[in-house]
Design a protein around this motif. Structure first.
Motif, short mmCIF file in Angstrom:
data_model
loop_
_atom_site.label_atom_id
_atom_site.label_comp_id
_atom_site.label_asym_id
_atom_site.label_seq_id
_atom_site.Cartn_x
_atom_site.Cartn_y
_atom_site.Cartn_z
N GLU A 317 53.01 29.40 57.02
CA GLU A 317 54.04 29.04 57.99
C GLU A 317 53.36 28.86 59.34
O GLU A 317 52.50 29.67 59.71
CB GLU A 317 55.08 30.15 58.10
N LEU A 318 53.75 27.83 60.08
CA LEU A 318 53.10 27.56 61.36
C LEU A 318 54.13 27.01 62.34
O LEU A 318 54.97 26.19 62.00
CB LEU A 318 51.96 26.57 61.17
N THR A 319 54.05 27.50 63.57
CA THR A 319 54.86 26.95 64.65
C THR A 319 54.04 26.89 65.92
O THR A 319 53.20 27.75 66.18
CB THR A 319 56.13 27.79 64.90
N GLY A 320 54.28 25.85 66.71
CA GLY A 320 53.60 25.71 67.99
C GLY A 320 54.51 25.92 69.17
O GLY A 320 54.09 25.75 70.31
N ASP A 321 55.76 26.29 68.92
CA ASP A 321 56.71 26.55 70.00
C ASP A 321 56.47 27.94 70.57
O ASP A 321 56.46 28.93 69.82
CB ASP A 321 58.14 26.42 69.47
N TRP A 322 56.30 28.04 71.88
CA TRP A 322 55.92 29.31 72.51
C TRP A 322 56.95 30.41 72.24
O TRP A 322 56.59 31.52 71.85
CB TRP A 322 55.76 29.08 74.02
N ARG A 406 54.99 17.96 66.73
CA ARG A 406 53.70 17.36 66.98
C ARG A 406 52.80 18.36 67.68
O ARG A 406 53.19 18.96 68.69
CB ARG A 406 53.85 16.10 67.84
N LEU A 407 51.63 18.56 67.14
CA LEU A 407 50.69 19.50 67.71
C LEU A 407 49.71 18.77 68.62
O LEU A 407 49.50 17.57 68.48
CB LEU A 407 49.93 20.22 66.59
N VAL A 413 49.32 28.49 68.47
CA VAL A 413 50.24 28.44 67.33
C VAL A 413 50.39 29.84 66.76
O VAL A 413 49.52 30.70 66.91
CB VAL A 413 49.75 27.47 66.23
N GLY A 414 51.54 30.07 66.12
CA GLY A 414 51.74 31.26 65.31
C GLY A 414 51.61 30.87 63.86
O GLY A 414 52.15 29.83 63.44
N VAL A 415 50.88 31.66 63.08
CA VAL A 415 50.61 31.28 61.70
C VAL A 415 50.69 32.51 60.81
O VAL A 415 50.26 33.60 61.18
CB VAL A 415 49.21 30.60 61.59
#
Length: 534
Positions: A317-322, A406-407, A413-415
């Protein structure tokens, strides 16, 4: 107009203006292809190509700016622009090669052969570099063309002869060897891990530093040194990974290492990058940081992987939203500490009204995970699923057919791996689209299990300023790393004081060193201040 006639093409070039980039690019492409197809006398063909060079360079740069800000998907509208730019580069390389072959019988351009080889090499190299700019995998055959250009000049014993080149910003001259080395240097610079601005500097600096590199035979050399196989279809590799071949060449950047050290020393003496041939648009801080990252690959050898990668399958799981990263790390939405006052209370009340009273943590892991996913959907904090290609202790190589998020390079990122209990912090170290449309990404994981904290800079008015979400990473003795804070971008200043609020308690810390600067975060080491000092 007859684009196969050299005189008419020269007249057209004198009338062209780069104000309309698309029309000018189309006209120049037609001129180059028309000359290539018509086979005019070699001296006339060369005259047209040389007259067109400055305008081609300007227009190609304008065209490429349309797709270099973000990695370019193969199915995007801008992909057609990339293909037009690369086609022009390749047609130019083939044009100079055709002149060499066409002139072999008459020898009217014997005194220009070194120039013909250098021009051919330069343009074939630009075809490779253009895919780096677009963050796209280099297509099959593109590297082989570049190697063949250098091999032809080497066989003719003309590879090291310098010729005038007004497009070379620093030296105003270049040899075929230097044009070839410049491409190899860009390849060594981790081009898929660079921003648009960084890669532009790297391409310029590769031209600047290419004369300090050499290619030789790989006799009795360390396997960690770089080499290139002129018969292969890829760039430089550690010599230990390349099979023995008469076409194998060893890359030697030892002299360049000394040059980079000298430039770094001149930075300390106060000299500006522009005075050192690094460009007017480069600052001392940015130039120093980028040169340090290039010192080992350009001047020394392959470092080898600190943590060997191993083949792996599964998903993360990955997100780039702060804010989403904070939610998944802490299990709840970031709110102002209660000591902050009315705003905190209002925030909490709004949170309660919007999402209801927060349910207590479930003991069952499956139940707890279901609650997290449900609340993430309500908040819009759902993570994307990425497939693992391989992994190491230091991070992951992932792939995905891109969806909504979009990265960007060096973004926080949180992973969380499929079998992991906690979310970790990482940053995007490189991005590259493959020809099949899949996006590959390298994610470097920051050591330590993060915890969420509230932070704000200390100032005369800090008592009224809001806290911001930040992260605390513990010390990792096994990796010899101390505790660090991950703060919003550009918060780091030497000796700056930050107020940290954790679990109802406030304390102050003094920032020490910048560990890592990303696109939207600063990772910094710190020391806790005793209450008397605070």
């Amino acid at each position: 107009m007859d684009y196969r006639n050299a005189a008419e093409c020269l007249n057209l070039l004198h009338r062209l203006h780069a104000s309309n980039v698309d029309e000018t690019h189309a006209a120049l492409s037609t001129v180059v292809f028309g000359m290539l197809d018509a086979l005019p006398p070699p001296n006339q063909h060369l005259e047209v190509l040389e007259a067109a060079r400055p305008m081609i360079a300007r227009v190609q740069a304008e065209m490429s700016r349309r797709y270099t800000a973000q990695p370019l998907p193969p199915d995007s509208l801008e992909n057609e622009i990339l293909l037009r730019v690369v086609t022009l580069w390749r047609n130019l390389a083939r044009s100079y090669a055709r002149i060499v072959r066409h002139d072999a019988r008459d020898g009217t351009l014997d005194d220009q052969r070194a120039l013909l080889f250098q021009r051919r090499m330069h343009y074939a190299g630009q075809g490779v570099v253009e895919y780096f700019r677009a963050h796209r995998a280099v297509p099959a055959g593109q590297w082989a063309e570049a190697h063949e250009c250098f091999a032809a000049a080497e066989e003719a014993d003309l590879a090291q002869i310098r010729v005038a080149d007004s497009l070379n910003e620093v030296w105003k001259a270049q040899s075929t060897l230097e044009a070839y080395v410049a491409v190899l240097l860009v390849d060594l610079a981790n081009p898929f891990g660079r921003t648009e601005r960084e890669l532009a500097w790297i391409c310029r600096w590769a031209q600047r530093f290419a004369p300090y590199c050499a290619l030789g035979t790989p006799e009795s050399q360390k396997p960690t040194l770089y080499g290139v196989d002129l018969g292969a279809d890829h760039g430089l590799r550690p010599l230990g990974l390349l099979p023995a071949s008469p076409r194998l060449r060893r890359f030697d950047g030892s002299t360049l290492a000394g040059q980079i050290r000298a430039v770094l020393a001149q930075f300390k003496q106060g000299l500006k990058p522009a005075s050192l041939g690094l460009g007017e648009d480069c600052t001392v801080e940015a130039g120093n940081r980028l040169l340090l990252s290039l010192y080992r690959p350009w001047g020394l050898a392959s470092a080898g992987r600190r943590f060997p990668r191993r083949g792996s399958r599964g998903q993360v799981e990955l997100t780039g939203d702060w804010l989403a990263i904070g939610f998944h790390v802490d299990g709840k939405v970031f709110t102002q500490p209660r000591t902050y006052g009315v705003a905190s209370s209002l925030n909490s009340d709004m949170n309660l009204l919007t999402f209801g009273e927060r349910a207590p943590q479930a003991d069952d892991p499956a139940r707890r995970e279901a609650l997290r996913q449900h609340e993430a959907e309500q908040l819009g904090f759902v993570c994307e699923q990425w497939e693992i290609l391989d992994q190491s202790v230091g991070g992951f190589r992932l792939q995905q057919r891109p969806r909504a998020e979009r990265l960007e390079h060096h973004q926080l990122v949180g992973v969380r791996p499929q079998d992991g209990d906690r979310f970790l912090l990482g940053h995007v170290s490189w991005l590259m689209y493959r020809a099949d449309g899949l996006l590959e990404a390298g994610v470097h994981v920051l050591p330590g299990v993060p915890s969420l904290v509230a932070a704000r800079p200390v100032s005369l008015h800090s008592g009224r300023s809001p806290f911001h979400q930040a992260f605390l990473l513990p010390a990792t003795p096994a990796l010899k790393t101390g505790p660090s804070l991950v703060l919003p971008s550009r918060w780091y200043h030497p000796s700056a004081v930050i107020e940290i609020h954790v679990e109802g308690k406030s304390s102050q810390v003094r920032l020490e060193q910048l560990v890592l600067r990303g696109a939207n975060f600063d990772q910094v080491s710190f020391e806790a201040l005793p209450p008397s000092v605070a």
